[in-house]
Design a protein around this motif. Structure first.
Motif, short mmCIF file in Angstrom:
data_model
loop_
_atom_site.label_atom_id
_atom_site.label_comp_id
_atom_site.label_asym_id
_atom_site.label_seq_id
_atom_site.Cartn_x
_atom_site.Cartn_y
_atom_site.Cartn_z
N ARG A 1 0.85 -1.18 0.00
CA ARG A 1 0.00 0.00 0.00
C ARG A 1 0.90 1.24 0.00
NH1 ARG A 1 -5.19 0.62 1.73
NH2 ARG A 1 -5.16 -1.40 2.78
N ALA A 2 0.48 2.26 -0.73
CA ALA A 2 1.26 3.49 -0.80
C ALA A 2 1.46 4.07 0.60
CB ALA A 2 0.58 4.50 -1.70
N HIS A 3 2.68 4.49 0.89
CA HIS A 3 3.01 5.14 2.18
C HIS A 3 2.73 6.63 2.02
CE1 HIS A 3 4.83 6.20 5.85
NE2 HIS A 3 6.09 6.31 5.46
N GLU A 4 1.55 7.07 2.47
CA GLU A 4 1.12 8.43 2.20
C GLU A 4 1.93 9.48 2.97
OE1 GLU A 4 -3.07 8.89 2.48
OE2 GLU A 4 -3.38 7.79 0.61
N ARG A 5 2.67 9.05 3.97
CA ARG A 5 3.49 10.00 4.73
C ARG A 5 4.97 9.87 4.35
NH1 ARG A 5 1.78 9.69 10.95
NH2 ARG A 5 2.92 11.68 10.98
N TRP A 6 5.20 9.31 3.17
CA TRP A 6 6.58 9.20 2.67
C TRP A 6 7.17 10.61 2.57
CZ3 TRP A 6 8.31 8.39 -3.01
CH2 TRP A 6 9.65 7.99 -3.05
N TRP A 7 8.39 10.75 3.04
CA TRP A 7 8.99 12.08 3.13
C TRP A 7 9.24 12.71 1.77
CZ3 TRP A 7 14.14 12.77 1.43
CH2 TRP A 7 14.86 11.61 1.16
N ARG A 8 9.22 11.92 0.71
CA ARG A 8 9.38 12.48 -0.63
C ARG A 8 8.04 12.85 -1.27
NH1 ARG A 8 14.59 11.63 -2.76
NH2 ARG A 8 15.85 10.11 -1.62
N SER B 1 1.85 8.14 -6.42
CA SER B 1 0.65 8.30 -7.24
C SER B 1 -0.16 7.02 -7.31
CB SER B 1 1.03 8.76 -8.65
OG SER B 1 -0.08 8.73 -9.52
N VAL B 2 0.51 5.87 -7.40
CA VAL B 2 -0.18 4.59 -7.50
C VAL B 2 -0.53 4.11 -6.10
CG1 VAL B 2 -0.03 2.22 -8.34
CG2 VAL B 2 1.10 4.06 -9.60
#
Length: 905
Positions: A204-211, A215-216
């Motif tokens: 699952r996309a890590h929505e709090r990724w620091w970058r 999008s997917v």
């Protein structure tokens, strides 16, 4: 239940269920993009850089390093926003970013980094990485500062960027308070949610990724059946819709010779970028003629790199003259091999060895070496090795002159690759224990000088000295750098394709609207009845054959029922044997694309599955018989893509167990036959046919319960199926075999090896073979399938010859043929066929005329078909089929068919 059969269930409880969206979000239920990856996923919950399984592209989606490499191999910040190195190169201070949130919601801090580095340092398997042996002290100075002290200078920061295993950071939440790894917790763009028993990983996309949020929203990574090998069939996964994206790793996985045709029609598109892994011709400088440096220089001077790019790589490459990609991390831009001082006119013969199963691309390169070397009066003989044992033997004896080798590519080049090529590994078994490729004191001195200096200019000077030494002594010849290629469906709108073959850069990918489709993750099976064997993957529809008979639509005059639904995993081979003979009925055995052997026990319309062996890639060889006199009753023998042969044992407790009895490294075990090849010895023996084509006899005559393997030599073609022919007791066993090379032959074993009698030959490949059930007074009749759609009948004549006739002209790709009694008149000759047309047809001969009747249409292409006796209510045989439809279906005549004397309800 064995420990192995429990592992998939343990895995499901060990995997982190990290949720980045609200449970009610409709996007949660969508599987997202499906990506084919070269990964060996193990059922122990171990997706961590501290172990060497799981796959690089899976880990780079989940984890990140403290530092990273820029486009030119320059060191740049990663999870550490800054770093400093002391003047003596022994102390490194890292300042962590303050905005890194891990998948479990915790913030990355210095303690987590310290703990990870301590686990790296304390793991002997990692000691092939130089920093492991040079750590002195690792401190968490404050919440965001880590200080590392080394015994001596070393490029620790470069190894943090390069060595995905073990350097990429695992969060504290991945471990219990006792330090046991229980779930994947990283900082990368995707969080691991679950791993199916088949090895499919759901992210699952890590929505709090620091970058920034990817999008997917979701990704499913599907391990490729071919593993890390280039495979001509890998593109079929895209054609079948099983994946949306395939990309090369550090070396090609996608066959270049298929790309042009595959891309016709515009259904799929290609992205390519410059690679970084250098393929070279390595020379044996210790023994043989290439101990002469002048001959090495002469050979190097004869090689035309442009031809390797054009003829070998079909244009998907760039020429290479240096050990690593030019300019990367300060590596010299070009190399110049020293010219031979004295050209040799006398012929010299060299041996170029290729591993078993080498792809066509490498065969093309070997041919180019031979042809170009001949211009310099050097003869090169190309030898394809039979297996890993021959490779080890030749290496130990120095019985080779040339081989191909490829550097690891970015990010491992140059820092990690140099160590593995030219420095000895620590004593003992580490994750990389190969000896140094070339021992040269001048090169070793230059290498260590560069590693020991924290000054960039000194490192660049060391790189120049290393390349100059290689140019002078020519232990290897750089040839080309393969492009990195990705092929994808139109769902993928954007993908970055660069030289880092270990990262798919999914955090920057974009997709179009994702379709609604079922996830590839298998649903957990319902609990079994008391004393039932361990479950196979759960049935999906229209019912559960483990609970009751499940009827499915079939043709008039036939009853069709479901034996097992295997999710989306194809079942390639079928057999019906009394695996549990005390139950009084034959069982059904299937081998699937995930390397599992599934044994199904019938009981009043229900089927109870048990699963043993979990290789991760396809199994294809299946035999049954009383081979091992040390075990009561009969055994199963199973082999497949990894070259392993297993013995499967059944116990009265309804449990199965297995053990490895033989291995053929570098070969695929394609066919196994169990019969009495040696009448003078007790029990039967196993004849094994491999791909590439070799034959072996496996006998239970080894010490301490082991098996012995006898090499019977090469076979001129890939044997795809075989049947044992009837014969008098005590006579040599005869086995009829069909080959993709276009022949049907009968093999017998003599003291000198296999002897062959040819029954039929054609230019078109043969696929399957079946034996007509013996009747008193009848001769031997075989049926074979042509890949072009012909079905042939071969009848033995009194004078020893064979009469062949074509009995059916049908769709291309027949993949199963079964002979049996399928008609109520026992004098009527009947043959069942199945294949890529999806249809099961019955060929019926009345008089001199054959006609075809459609019996059943499967949901996908067929791959296996057998006759069996599983329903005593009729007087005929039954048909079992399987294939790409990922299920086993039973076709039976209705009760009373062929038994007119009985009352029927």
């Amino acid at each position: 239940m064995t420990i192995r059969s429990l592992l998939p269930l343990l895995l499901m409880t060990c995997v982190s269920l990290v949720s980045a969206r609200a449970a009610g979000d409709p996007a949660d239920s969508r599987p997202g993009l499906r990506v084919g990856v070269a990964a060996r996923v193990t059922p122990d919950g171990g997706l961590t850089p501290l172990v060497y399984t799981g796959g690089f592209q899976t880990k780079t989606a989940c984890y990140e390093g403290l530092t990273a490499f820029g486009p030119e191999g320059e060191l740049v910040p990663g999870l550490a926003e800054s770093f400093t190195v002391s003047e003596d190169g022994k102390t490194v201070v890292l300042r962590l970013r303050g905005d890194v949130v891990l998948h479990d919601g915790a913030r990355l801090d210095a303690t987590a980094v310290r703990n990870h580095l301590m686990r790296w340092r304390g793991n002997f398997a990692n000691s092939w990485i130089g920093s492991t042996l040079r750590f002195d002290e690792i401190e968490a100075v404050d919440d965001r500062t880590v200080r590392v002290t080394l015994h001596e200078p070393w490029p620790f920061l470069e190894e943090c960027a390069a060595a995905i295993n073990p350097a990429f950071i695992v969060g504290k939440g991945a471990y219990t308070h006792e330090g046991a790894f229980v779930r994947a917790v990283g900082s990368g763009p995707y969080a691991l949610e679950a791993v199916s028993p088949e090895g499919v990983l759901s992210f699952r996309a890590h929505e709090r990724w620091w970058r920034g949020s990817p999008s997917v929203p979701r990704v499913e990574m599907v391990p490729l059946p071919s593993g890390h090998r280039e495979s001509p069939g890998v593109l079929e996964l895209l054609e079948q819709g099983r994946v949306d994206l395939l990309a090369d790793g550090s070396s090609p996985l996608i066959p270049r010779e298929r790309l042009a045709e595959f891309l016709e029609g515009g259904k799929f598109r290609l992205e390519r970028g410059p690679g970084t892994a250098v393929t070279m011709l390595r020379m044996n400088t210790l023994t043989g003629p290439l101990a002469d440096v002048e001959l090495r220089r002469q050979l190097a001077a004869s090689l035309d790199r442009a031809e390797f790019v054009k003829g070998g790589e079909l244009g998907y490459a760039a020429p290479a003259t240096t050990l690593f990609a030019p300019g990367r991390a300060g590596w010299p831009e070009a190399g110049q091999t020293a010219a031979p001082r004295a050209l040799r006119a006398e012929p010299r013969e060299l041996t170029l060895i290729l591993p078993a199963g080498s792809p066509p691309r490498m065969l093309r390169h070997a041919d180019l070496v031979a042809r170009q070397a001949a211009k310099g009066a050097i003869a090169v003989k190309v030898v394809v090795l039979r297996d890993g044992a021959e490779a080890s033997d030749r290496d130990a004896r120095g019985a080779w002159d040339l081989c191909f080798e490829t550097t690891y590519g970015a990010p491992y080049d140059p820092w990690i690759t140099l160590q593995t090529m030219f420095l000895d590994r620590p004593a003992g078994e580490t994750a990389s224990s190969r000896p140094a490729r070339w021992r040269d004191e001048a090169l070793r001195t230059a290498l260590l000088a560069g590693y020991a200096s924290p000054k960039p200019e000194a490192r660049t000077a060391a790189f120049r000295a290393i390349q100059a030494r290689l140019d002078e002594e020519v232990p290897l010849v750089p040839l080309f750098i393969s492009d990195r290629v990705a092929v994808m469906s139109k769902l993928v709108e954007k993908l970055v394709v660069d030289g880092d073959g270990y990262d798919l850069h999914l955090g920057a990918a974009r997709s179009g609207p994702l379709p609604e489709r079922p996830s590839l993750l298998a649903a957990p099976a319902p609990p079994e009845a008391e004393s039932a064997p361990a479950p196979a993957p759960a049935a999906t529809a229209p019912g559960d054959p483990r609970r009751a008979e499940v009827a499915i639509p079939g043709a008039e005059g036939w009853n069709a029922s479901l034996v097992i639904d295997n999710g989306d995993v194809g079942i390639w081979v079928l057999g019906s044997f009394p695996v549990f003979p005390d139950l009084g009925s034959p069982d059904v055995v299937g081998l699937d694309d995930k390397g599992r052997c599934i044994v199904l026990v019938p009981y009043s319309g229900r089927w109870t599955p048990s699963t043993v062996i979990e290789e991760g890639v396809w199994l294809n060889a299946l035999a049954h018989g009383d081979v091992d006199p040390r075990i009561d009753g009969t055994e199963l023998y199973v082999g497949g893509a990894l070259g392993n042969l297993y013995q499967v044992m059944a116990y009265r407790t309804r449990r199965l167990d297995y053990r490895l009895i033989a291995a053929f490294p570098g070969l695929e075990v394609n066919v196994a036959v169990a019969t009495d090849f040696l009448p003078e010895s007790p029990g039967r023996e196993i004849l094994v046919f491999t791909n590439p084509g070799f034959a072996y006899l496996v006998t239970p005559t080894g010490k301490d319960g082991k098996f012995e393997v006898r090499d019977l030599g090469p076979v001129p073609g890939l044997v795809r199926e075989s049947v044992v022919l009837p014969g008098p007791a005590g006579a040599p066993a005869r086995v009829a075999c069909v080959s993709r090379a276009g022949w049907l032959r009968i093999a017998t074993l003599s003291p000198g090896g296999l002897e062959w009698q040819e029954v039929y030959r054609d230019a078109m490949g043969l696929g399957r073979v079946a034996l007509r059930p013996a009747k008193e007074g009848d001769g031997v009749v075989l049926y074979s399938t042509h890949d072009d759609g012909r079905i042939l009948r071969h009848e033995a004549q009194a004078d020893g010859t064979w009469r062949t006739e074509t009995i059916y002209l049908g769709p291309i790709g027949p993949r199963g043929v079964a002979a049996g009694r399928f008609d109520d008149d026992p004098a009527t000759e009947t043959v069942a066929i199945h294949g890529y047309s999806k249809e099961v047809e019955l060929l019926v001969r009345r008089g001199a005329t054959w006609r075809a009747e459609k019996v059943f249409t499967e949901r996908e292409k067929g791959h296996a078909l057998i006759a069996a006796e599983l329903d005593g209510r009729n007087g005929t045989d039954e048909i079992l089929l399987s294939g790409f439809g990922a299920r086993i279906v039973l076709l039976a005549r209705p009760p009373g068919y062929g038994r007119p004397e009985t009352a029927v309800k």
